[in-house]
Design an enzyme around this catalytic site. Sequence first.
Site, PDB file in Angstrom:
ATOM      1  N   HIS A 143     -27.411  -9.183  33.516  1.00 48.16           N
ATOM      2  CA  HIS A 143     -28.477  -8.334  32.970  1.00 48.16           C
ATOM      3  C   HIS A 143     -27.911  -7.554  31.779  1.00 48.16           C
ATOM      4  CE1 HIS A 143     -30.323  -8.312  37.289  1.00 48.16           C
ATOM      5  NE2 HIS A 143     -30.504  -9.460  36.667  1.00 48.16           N
TER       6      HIS A 143
HETATM    7  C1  LIG Z   1     -27.625 -16.993  35.592  1.00 51.43           C
HETATM    8  C2  LIG Z   1     -28.658 -15.923  35.296  1.00 51.43           C
HETATM    9  C3  LIG Z   1     -29.465 -15.478  36.335  1.00 51.43           C
HETATM   10  C4  LIG Z   1     -30.427 -14.500  36.080  1.00 51.43           C
HETATM   11  N1  LIG Z   1     -31.322 -14.192  37.066  1.00 51.43           N
HETATM   12  C5  LIG Z   1     -32.383 -13.386  36.782  1.00 51.43           C
HETATM   13  C6  LIG Z   1     -33.440 -13.211  37.725  1.00 51.43           C
HETATM   14  O1  LIG Z   1     -33.451 -13.815  38.796  1.00 51.43           O
HETATM   15  N2  LIG Z   1     -34.473 -12.383  37.388  1.00 51.43           N
HETATM   16  C7  LIG Z   1     -34.503 -11.704  36.211  1.00 51.43           C
HETATM   17  O2  LIG Z   1     -35.441 -10.918  35.989  1.00 51.43           O
HETATM   18  N3  LIG Z   1     -33.512 -11.871  35.285  1.00 51.43           N
HETATM   19  C8  LIG Z   1     -32.492 -12.719  35.524  1.00 51.43           C
HETATM   20  N4  LIG Z   1     -31.542 -12.958  34.562  1.00 51.43           N
HETATM   21  C9  LIG Z   1     -31.589 -12.190  33.309  1.00 51.43           C
HETATM   22  C10 LIG Z   1     -32.609 -12.647  32.273  1.00 51.43           C
HETATM   23  O3  LIG Z   1     -32.833 -14.040  32.362  1.00 51.43           O
HETATM   24  C11 LIG Z   1     -32.081 -12.264  30.874  1.00 51.43           C
HETATM   25  O4  LIG Z   1     -31.867 -10.864  30.843  1.00 51.43           O
HETATM   26  C12 LIG Z   1     -33.031 -12.591  29.737  1.00 51.43           C
HETATM   27  O5  LIG Z   1     -33.396 -13.946  29.788  1.00 51.43           O
HETATM   28  C13 LIG Z   1     -32.358 -12.264  28.391  1.00 51.43           C
HETATM   29  O6  LIG Z   1     -33.258 -12.534  27.343  1.00 51.43           O
HETATM   30  P1  LIG Z   1     -32.830 -12.393  25.803  1.00 51.43           P
HETATM   31  O7  LIG Z   1     -33.992 -12.846  24.994  1.00 51.43           O
HETATM   32  O8  LIG Z   1     -32.314 -11.028  25.544  1.00 51.43           O
HETATM   33  O9  LIG Z   1     -31.601 -13.395  25.599  1.00 51.43           O
HETATM   34  P2  LIG Z   1     -31.482 -14.942  25.908  1.00 51.43           P
HETATM   35  O10 LIG Z   1     -32.623 -15.406  26.727  1.00 51.43           O
HETATM   36  O11 LIG Z   1     -30.124 -15.152  26.446  1.00 51.43           O
HETATM   37  O12 LIG Z   1     -31.617 -15.651  24.483  1.00 51.43           O
HETATM   38  C14 LIG Z   1     -30.646 -15.652  23.475  1.00 51.43           C
HETATM   39  C15 LIG Z   1     -30.590 -17.036  22.867  1.00 51.43           C
HETATM   40  O13 LIG Z   1     -29.905 -16.982  21.622  1.00 51.43           O
HETATM   41  C16 LIG Z   1     -29.073 -18.117  21.486  1.00 51.43           C
HETATM   42  N5  LIG Z   1     -27.982 -17.797  20.544  1.00 51.43           N
HETATM   43  C17 LIG Z   1     -26.989 -16.897  20.700  1.00 51.43           C
HETATM   44  N6  LIG Z   1     -26.211 -16.842  19.601  1.00 51.43           N
HETATM   45  C18 LIG Z   1     -26.733 -17.736  18.721  1.00 51.43           C
HETATM   46  C19 LIG Z   1     -26.394 -18.131  17.405  1.00 51.43           C
HETATM   47  N7  LIG Z   1     -25.361 -17.586  16.744  1.00 51.43           N
HETATM   48  N8  LIG Z   1     -27.116 -19.102  16.803  1.00 51.43           N
HETATM   49  C20 LIG Z   1     -28.184 -19.667  17.449  1.00 51.43           C
HETATM   50  N9  LIG Z   1     -28.560 -19.309  18.706  1.00 51.43           N
HETATM   51  C21 LIG Z   1     -27.851 -18.357  19.314  1.00 51.43           C
HETATM   52  C22 LIG Z   1     -28.606 -18.381  22.907  1.00 51.43           C
HETATM   53  O14 LIG Z   1     -28.167 -19.707  23.025  1.00 51.43           O
HETATM   54  C23 LIG Z   1     -29.837 -18.055  23.723  1.00 51.43           C
HETATM   55  O15 LIG Z   1     -30.658 -19.178  23.936  1.00 51.43           O
HETATM   56  C24 LIG Z   1     -30.560 -13.926  34.782  1.00 51.43           C
HETATM   57  C25 LIG Z   1     -29.747 -14.386  33.744  1.00 51.43           C
HETATM   58  C26 LIG Z   1     -28.811 -15.385  33.992  1.00 51.43           C
HETATM   59  C27 LIG Z   1     -27.957 -15.885  32.860  1.00 51.43           C
END
Ligand SMILES: Cc1cc2nc3c(=O)[nH]c(=O)nc-3n(C[C@H](O)[C@H](O)[C@H](O)COP(=O)(O)OP(=O)(O)OC[C@H]3O[C@@H](n4cnc5c(N)ncnc54)[C@H](O)[C@@H]3O)c2cc1C
Length: 607
Positions: free
Chosen positions: A539
Amino acid sequence: MASPALTEYDVIFVGAGTSGGVAAGRLAVADPSLKILLVEAGPHVKDDEAFVQPAKCLSHLRADNPVFKVHVSEHSEFLGRQQAVTVPHVVGGGSSVNFTIYNRAVASDFDDWEKVHENPGWGAKDLVPLLRKTENYQVAEGKDDVHGYGGPINVSYGGKFTNVGKDFLDVAKEFDKTRTSTDDPNAVIRDTNHYGRFQKFIDGKTGKRSDVAHHFLYNNLKTTGLEILTGTFVKRVIFENKRATGIEIIPNLTFQPNADATKSKVIRAKRLVVISSGTFGSPQVLERSGIGAKSILEKAGVTQLVDLPGVGENFQDHTTLFTTYHATPDSDTLDGIGRGDPEDLKQFGDQFWKDGTGIMAHNGVDGGIKYRPSAAELEAIGPDFKKRWDEYFVGKDDKPVLWMCQLSLFLGDPHSVPARKYFTIGFFAGYPVSTGHVHIKDGQNPDAAIDFEGAYVKRPEDMAVMKFGYKLGREFARRMQCYDGEFVPGHPEFPTGSEATVHTSAKPVPVGAPRINYTAEDDKALEAGIRKLVAPAWHFIGTNAMKPRERGGVVDPKLNVYGVEGLKVCDISILPSNVCANTYSTALLVGEKGAVIIAEELGIQGV
Ligand SMILES: Cc1cc2nc3c(=O)[nH]c(=O)nc-3n(C[C@H](O)[C@H](O)[C@H](O)COP(=O)(O)OP(=O)(O)OC[C@H]3O[C@@H](n4cnc5c(N)ncnc54)[C@H](O)[C@@H]3O)c2cc1C
C-alpha cells in the site's frame, strides 16, 4: 523496439496502472477524438487467466515472477535486515495483481487531505460521490447512498464464503462482545469497530477480477483514441521553457529482450503529460526529468530544472504482519491453487468457467474489522503510543488504529513452505508514523537500482501497535475451529518455557479461555520477531505529496507539479497522509478525481 502508432498525442500517461488507467479511460470515453497514449513498463494482461481469476493472485507472489520489480531497502538500521518490496509492472498496475480486498478509507482520511493538507475539493463531501461513480455494488442493489450501482468496477462477496472466514466471524461474536457485527464493513463512512464479511473487487456474475485493465482500457480501445504501448519505460519528461511537451522512451529489456536499450525515442504531447507510474515509479520519472532535490539529482548526473525537495520523500505503507497458522484438512483454502496443484486447478477452474463461483472466484478473505481500541486496550498498547493517539486520533472517532482480517491461505511464495493448508491473520497498522523515501541513483536507466528507505517500525509508536495486533490476532486464531497449530517460522521465538511459546501442533482453545500472558521477556522477543517478520502491505503512498510547496509538497490540488506547466501526477504517490484501508479503492478514486480535473482543464464534457 516497440513504437506507438503516432509521434504526437493530445495526452500522454506515463504508466497504464490503476489511477492512470481510470483517468485515461474516462477521458477517452468522454471525447473519443482525443488521442491518448499510455506508456507501460510491463506487459498486457488481456484475458490472461493468471490475472483474470482472482485466486491466481497467489501465483504472482512466486519469486521468479517477471511482472514484479524488486526494490531492496539499504537502510537496515531499524529492522536489522534488508527489507525487499515488490512493485507490479503490468497493464492495470496493482489492479491486475492485487488481492481484490474491497476496503474504503474512512471519511476523516479524506477530510484530512482537504483541511490539514490544504487541498480544497479533496474532502469526503466531494470524494464519496466519486467512490460511488466507480462502483457497481452487486451485493444489494440500491442499498444505500454510500455505495454506487452503475459503475464499471463490480463489488461482490466473491464465489464462496470460506469455512475459515465463517469461523473467524463466529469467534468474533463470542470473543469480543463489545463490538458489533455487520454484513458490510464499508456501509457507513463515519464509523468503525464492526466485525463483518469483507467484500471483494470481484464480479459476482462471472467471478472475474474487477481490474482497471479490462474495465477502463481494453473495453474502450476499439471505440476511442486510446493506445497502450507496453514493455516500454518512460525515461523522462521533455520540457520547453518549463512546459512539458513530450516524453523520452526506451525499451524495458525484461519484456523486449532483443531491443536496443541505448536507442531512445521522443513522443510529443500537445496538451498534457500525466505521470501515473505509482509511488515507486512517479518520483523516479520526476527526478530523471530534473525535478527534485539538488543533491539527489547531482549524484545521479541529472541537471536540475526545478528545486522540489519533496519529490520521493514521505514514503509510507501500512506496516503489516501476516501471522500464519496451520489449518485443518477440511478448511477451504487457496493453497492448492497457489501451489498449482493440478487437481485443484482443474476442479476450481472448471467451476469458475461454468458459473463464476467457487474458490477460484475468491481471494481468501472473508472476515475482518477496522479496529479502534477501547480505553483499556489503549493502556495495553502502552505509553509509546499515547502521544500519537492524543494528536492524531482523538476527535476523529471514525479512525481505526489497525484493521485485521483472516486469510484462507499462506500469504507468500506458496513453494517456500510445506504443502498443506494454512490460514493467516493479517493485521495492518492504519497510520504508521514512520516514513521513508524513494530516490534515483542513476539518471539514465529506469531499471537501475534505487535508493529506497522503507517505513517499517522505525518509531516506537508503530512497534507498540504491531505488538498489540500480534497478540490480538493470535487470540482469535487459537479459538478458531480450523486451527491446527502454529507455523513456527511465521512467529516470534519466545523464551523456552514461556506461556507464549509457539506450538506447531495444537487444537483450538474454548472461546472463553484466558488470554496468553506475555512477560516483559516475551515482549522483548515479540519486538525482535516483529522486526524479523514485519511485511510491506503493497500500500505504497506519499512520494509526491499533494500539499503546499513550502511544506514539502510536489503537486497542488489540481495535481499540477509545482514549478512547471503541462505536467500532472495521477496515482497514489500524491496522498499527503494515509488511509486506514487497502489502497485499491483510493487509487481508483484518485483516477476518477484526476479525470474530472483534466476534463475541466481541457474543456471536455461528460466525465
Ligand atoms: C500484490 C498486491 C496486493 C494488493 N492487494 C490489495 C487488495 O487486496 N486490496 C486493495 O485495496 N489494494 C491492494 N493492493 C494495493 C493497490 O492495488 C495499489 O495501491 C494500487 O493499485 C496502486 O495504484 P497506482 O495507480 O498508484 O499505481 P500502479 O497501479 O502500480 O500503477 C503504476 C504503473 O506505472 C507503471 N510504470 C512505473 N514506472 C514506469 C515508467 N518509468 N515507464 C512506464 N511505466 C511505468 C507500472 O508498471 C505500473 O503499471 C495490492 C497491491 C499489490 C501489488
